[in-house]
Write a protein that holds these residues in place. Structure first.
Motif, mmCIF file in Angstrom:
data_model
loop_
_atom_site.group_PDB
_atom_site.id
_atom_site.type_symbol
_atom_site.label_atom_id
_atom_site.label_comp_id
_atom_site.label_asym_id
_atom_site.label_seq_id
_atom_site.Cartn_x
_atom_site.Cartn_y
_atom_site.Cartn_z
ATOM 1 N N ASP A 76 0.819 -1.117 -0.039
ATOM 2 C CA ASP A 76 -0.179 -0.094 0.131
ATOM 3 C C ASP A 76 0.927 1.201 -0.257
ATOM 4 O OD1 ASP A 76 -1.730 2.419 0.577
ATOM 5 O OD2 ASP A 76 -3.164 1.053 1.944
ATOM 6 N N ASN A 78 0.393 4.144 0.122
ATOM 7 C CA ASN A 78 -0.317 5.362 0.852
ATOM 8 C C ASN A 78 0.445 5.220 2.185
ATOM 9 O OD1 ASN A 78 -1.620 6.635 -1.126
ATOM 10 N ND2 ASN A 78 -3.448 5.318 -0.597
ATOM 11 N N ASN A 120 -2.724 3.005 -5.834
ATOM 12 C CA ASN A 120 -2.418 2.852 -4.601
ATOM 13 C C ASN A 120 -1.585 1.478 -4.140
ATOM 14 O OD1 ASN A 120 -3.652 5.309 -4.181
ATOM 15 N ND2 ASN A 120 -5.566 4.377 -3.859
#
Length: 262
Positions: A76, A78, A120
């Motif tokens: 991920d 983010n 993402n």
């Protein structure tokens, strides 16, 4: 007149029938070949990943080697943490940016690689030697002179030192920008430092060459002669993907000793 019309009708019937038969044959062949094409595509990708990290010897079976030494994880971007809700084998990284549920639109000021959208989720490849991490291999891409450039960068377990790079797909000019595949230029990346002591991105593709007495030469790679725009594209690719919008948070966690195989 009737006989003439019958002849035209018969001719059209034969032509249309032939076209339908050919369409069925082509469609069937495409469907039948799709699994093999998918396998070959995966094998070629595995080969490029191994080559980036210097893990494939001449004559070795790439698929077998990859299975032996590489773990594939989904990240991920983010959070910089592994994504555990998806299976890496089912994830299509090249298609992911088009899925608005798992991607974001990039602001023009941030989109130095000119990709417009960023997934993402991204795969990372963890190579092991006797159970210990030996390389972290990351997929990177961005705009070149004539089209996108796709590649991999392999990094030592210190998450700072370049182990190797491999650009496997591009449309750059032969003899100029296409020199991103030149073994000599590729070798010039090995041992270079991506980050300085403060953790800031320091790698630079330098126009005009790197002198032997340059105290910052550990962070510099010679730009490609006559291919300034391609060299700039490579610089932007590494600046973006090593930064906060890319793998930067993950690499920081590796440097902090927080990497777990999960």
């Amino acid at each position: 007149m009737s006989s003439s019309n019958e002849t035209i009708t018969k001719t059209l019937t034969v032509v249309i029938s032939l076209c339908l038969v050919c369409a069925v044959i082509v469609s069937s062949a495409a469907v039948m070949l799709k699994p093999a094409q998918k396998i070959n595509k995966a094998a070629d990708m595995q080969r490029n990943i191994l080559l980036a990290a210097g893990l494939l010897s001449e004559g070795e079976n790439a698929a077998a080697k990859f299975k032996e030494v590489v773990d594939v994880k989904l990240l991920d971007l983010n959070t910089g943490k592994f994504a555990t809700d998806r299976k890496a084998a089912d994830f299509d990284y090249r298609a992911a940016p088009r899925d608005k549920e798992i991607s974001i639109a990039l602001d023009a000021k941030d989109d130095i690689v000119k990709i417009k959208r960023r997934s993402n989720i991204a795969p990372v490849y963890l190579a092991k030697d006797n159970g210990k991490l030996s390389s972290v291999i990351l997929p990177v891409y961005g705009a070149g002179l004539w089209g996108p450039m796709y590649g991999f960068i392999a990094i030592d377990p210190d998450a700072t030192t370049v182990k190797g790079i491999k650009f496997y797909e591009h449309k750059e000019t032969p003899g100029l920008g296409a020199e991103i595949e030149n073994p000599k230029w590729v070798a010039s990346w090995v041992g270079k430092k991506l980050f300085n002591d403060k953790g800031e991105i320091a790698i630079t593709v330098q126009k005009g060459g790197v002198t032997a007495n340059d105290p910052q030469k550990m962070y510099k790679v010679d730009g490609l002669s006559g291919a300034t725009l391609t060299s700039n594209g490579v610089q932007f690719i590494f600046t973006f993907w090593l930064g906060e919008q890319g793998f930067g948070p993950f690499l920081q966690s590796v440097r902090n000793g927080e990497l777990t195989h999960g």
